[in-house]
Design an enzyme around this catalytic site. Structure first.
Site, mmCIF file in Angstrom:
data_model
loop_
_atom_site.group_PDB
_atom_site.id
_atom_site.type_symbol
_atom_site.label_atom_id
_atom_site.label_comp_id
_atom_site.label_asym_id
_atom_site.label_seq_id
_atom_site.Cartn_x
_atom_site.Cartn_y
_atom_site.Cartn_z
ATOM 1 N N CYS A 28 -6.675 -6.654 -0.321
ATOM 2 C CA CYS A 28 -6.363 -5.559 -1.242
ATOM 3 C C CYS A 28 -4.854 -5.424 -1.442
ATOM 4 O O CYS A 28 -4.138 -5.055 -0.513
ATOM 5 C CB CYS A 28 -6.980 -4.274 -0.675
ATOM 6 S SG CYS A 28 -6.396 -2.748 -1.424
ATOM 7 N N CYS A 31 -3.391 -1.960 -0.852
ATOM 8 C CA CYS A 31 -3.426 -1.678 0.588
ATOM 9 C C CYS A 31 -2.184 -2.248 1.266
ATOM 10 O O CYS A 31 -1.614 -1.619 2.168
ATOM 11 C CB CYS A 31 -4.671 -2.277 1.243
ATOM 12 S SG CYS A 31 -6.233 -1.609 0.638
#
Length: 102
Positions: A28, A31
């Site tokens: 991600c 993230c």
């Protein structure tokens, strides 16, 4: 310091005080942007516990809170969810939110 925790540890670790759990995954991109900010806050805020949960490895807790998008930051105070923040949040905003619960 930010600690990695498992589904089995989540409730015990987040039942007291103010906690922020970063639900993330290695693939991600947002993230990876959020993670260093969480780590910085963990170094600066002694009165908040910071945790990370990899949703690929530990899916049960994320599912129980209906987390469908990552990063999601779950803030709890004395075991009660007080904030569920989806997506990237900058350091100033997270500091402001966490300070509300002190």
């Amino acid at each position: 310091m930010t600690q990695a925790i498992s589904d089995d540890q989540f409730n015990a670790k987040t039942d007291e005080g103010i906690t922020l759990t970063d639900f993330w995954a290695p693939w991600c991109g947002p993230c990876r942007m959020q993670s260093p900010i969480v780590d910085e806050l963990a170094e600066e805020m002694d009165d908040v516990e910071f945790y990370k949960m990899n949703v690929d490895d530990e899916p049960k807790t994320a599912q129980s809170f209906g987390i469908m998008s990552i990063p999601t930051l779950l803030i709890k105070k004395d075991g009660e969810v007080v904030e569920k923040l989806v997506g990237y949040h900058d350091k100033a905003r997270l500091t402001e939110i966490l300070n509300q619960y002190k």
